[in-house]
Design a protein around this motif. Sequence first.
Motif, short mmCIF file in Angstrom:
data_model
loop_
_atom_site.label_atom_id
_atom_site.label_comp_id
_atom_site.label_asym_id
_atom_site.label_seq_id
_atom_site.Cartn_x
_atom_site.Cartn_y
_atom_site.Cartn_z
N ASP A 127 0.77 -1.23 0.11
CA ASP A 127 -0.01 -0.12 0.05
C ASP A 127 1.03 1.20 0.12
O ASP A 127 0.89 1.90 0.99
CB ASP A 127 -0.96 0.11 1.19
N TYR A 161 -6.92 12.55 12.72
CA TYR A 161 -6.74 11.69 11.21
C TYR A 161 -5.94 10.28 11.80
O TYR A 161 -4.70 10.63 12.43
CB TYR A 161 -5.98 12.36 10.22
N THR A 163 -5.85 7.38 9.58
CA THR A 163 -5.39 6.68 8.40
C THR A 163 -5.23 7.79 7.29
O THR A 163 -5.80 8.84 7.24
CB THR A 163 -6.36 5.41 7.97
N TRP A 164 -4.29 7.38 6.39
CA TRP A 164 -4.02 8.41 5.12
C TRP A 164 -5.28 8.59 4.39
O TRP A 164 -5.33 9.63 3.94
CB TRP A 164 -3.01 7.70 4.31
N ASN A 165 -6.12 7.52 4.03
CA ASN A 165 -7.27 7.96 3.22
C ASN A 165 -8.26 8.55 4.10
O ASN A 165 -9.23 9.36 3.26
CB ASN A 165 -8.06 6.72 2.99
N GLU A 166 -8.05 8.94 5.03
CA GLU A 166 -9.00 9.98 5.81
C GLU A 166 -8.72 11.43 5.44
O GLU A 166 -9.61 12.56 5.41
CB GLU A 166 -9.11 9.98 7.36
N PRO A 169 -9.14 10.50 0.25
CA PRO A 169 -9.52 9.02 -0.38
C PRO A 169 -8.52 8.50 -1.39
O PRO A 169 -8.70 7.24 -1.48
CB PRO A 169 -10.87 9.55 -0.85
N PRO A 172 -3.77 5.48 0.52
CA PRO A 172 -3.99 4.16 0.99
C PRO A 172 -4.72 4.09 2.29
O PRO A 172 -4.45 5.21 3.15
CB PRO A 172 -2.66 3.50 1.21
N LYS A 173 -5.66 3.04 2.58
CA LYS A 173 -6.08 3.18 3.91
C LYS A 173 -5.31 2.33 4.86
O LYS A 173 -5.58 1.32 5.22
CB LYS A 173 -7.38 2.02 3.65
N THR A 174 -4.22 2.99 5.22
CA THR A 174 -3.26 2.34 6.03
C THR A 174 -2.97 3.37 7.27
O THR A 174 -3.02 4.63 7.18
CB THR A 174 -2.01 2.15 5.42
N LYS A 175 -2.62 2.96 8.53
CA LYS A 175 -2.45 3.56 9.51
C LYS A 175 -1.27 4.49 9.41
O LYS A 175 -0.20 4.34 8.68
CB LYS A 175 -1.94 2.94 11.00
N THR A 249 4.48 -0.72 5.81
CA THR A 249 3.67 0.20 5.62
C THR A 249 3.95 1.39 6.20
O THR A 249 3.31 2.68 6.10
CB THR A 249 2.20 -0.23 6.27
#
Length: 355
Positions: A127, A161, A163-166, A169, A172-175, A249
């Motif tokens: 990701d 925030y 995760t990155w996607n917050e 969008p 990535p949906k990663t911490k 990640t």
Amino acid sequence: MNNKLLIASALAAGLALTQGADAAEAGRDYISIVGSSTVYPFATVVAEQFGKGGKFKTPKVEATGTGGGIKLFCGGVGVQYPDIANASRAMKKTEFETCQKAGVKDIVEVKIGYDGIVAAQSKKSKDKLVELTRKELYLALAKRVPDPAKPDGDALVENPYKTWNEINPKLPKTKIEVLGPPPTSGTRDAFAELALEGGCAQIPWIKAKKETDDAWFKNVCMTVREDGAYIEAGENDNLIVQKLEANPTAVGVFGYSFLDQNSDKLLAAPVDGVAPSYEHIASGKYAISRPLFFYVKKAHAGMIPGIEAYVTEFTSEKAFGEEGYLADKGLIPLPEAERKHVAAAAKKMTPMTMK
């Protein structure tokens, strides 16, 4: 009788201390260098080349961080204090004044080249952050950010925030987990100023307050969150590289030279659409780039053997020139005219001034 004995003992102790100091001064026959972990690999290579000549001992180089190194350097004049401080940012006015108060009057500033600060991940990551902006870096890492629930307002909240996607969008949906240097590091200072403040200034209502309250602006823009999203990984950038391999990640923040030396393991995200490359850093196109320096205590030039010769080696074309051995280690050279100016001033040991 007892008083005479006490006086004699005090005199003997004083003589012993004086003799000890003289012995120490006579005994330190190597250059002591402290400071930036970013400049450390460059200074180490120069020290090794310098030591091969056989005339002088190889200098001792320690990575203490820019701030920590300058503090040691500014401690005073004498063999118990370092001769040279490496720095991944310019010396601050407050640091210069501390030096002056401690008797470190004549300081020679030597600009050696440029470096970029990268946000990199292991190539093993599934990701990857394909691209980032300075604004996204600010929103990911600042302690306080605009309230996402009030996009049209001017309120700040503790960074929500996770995760990155917050933040975006498309990310990535990663911490959000960023490994970076501590506050004593010049890389941390430069990253906060160039990346975080640069991104923060893209928010109109925050930028507008800069004109009326610069201290508030810098506090909001440059204060890093302390909830675990940013992890202080120490002054050793190689350690951050190793940790990224163990945690694909995570994102690491460090100098371009470490990316260049580990290009088989790491991949850096372009920032504001520009990749951190040799050419982009040299041209100034890459937004998170900064000059590198070292500072010389002129008073030690006649005290410690080899200081002038070390400075000459570092500022020679074979070292910091476009085809020099430091370029092979990832240093981005200064333009030719500036290199000549720096080398000439360094050879004369011209002291810096601070306005």
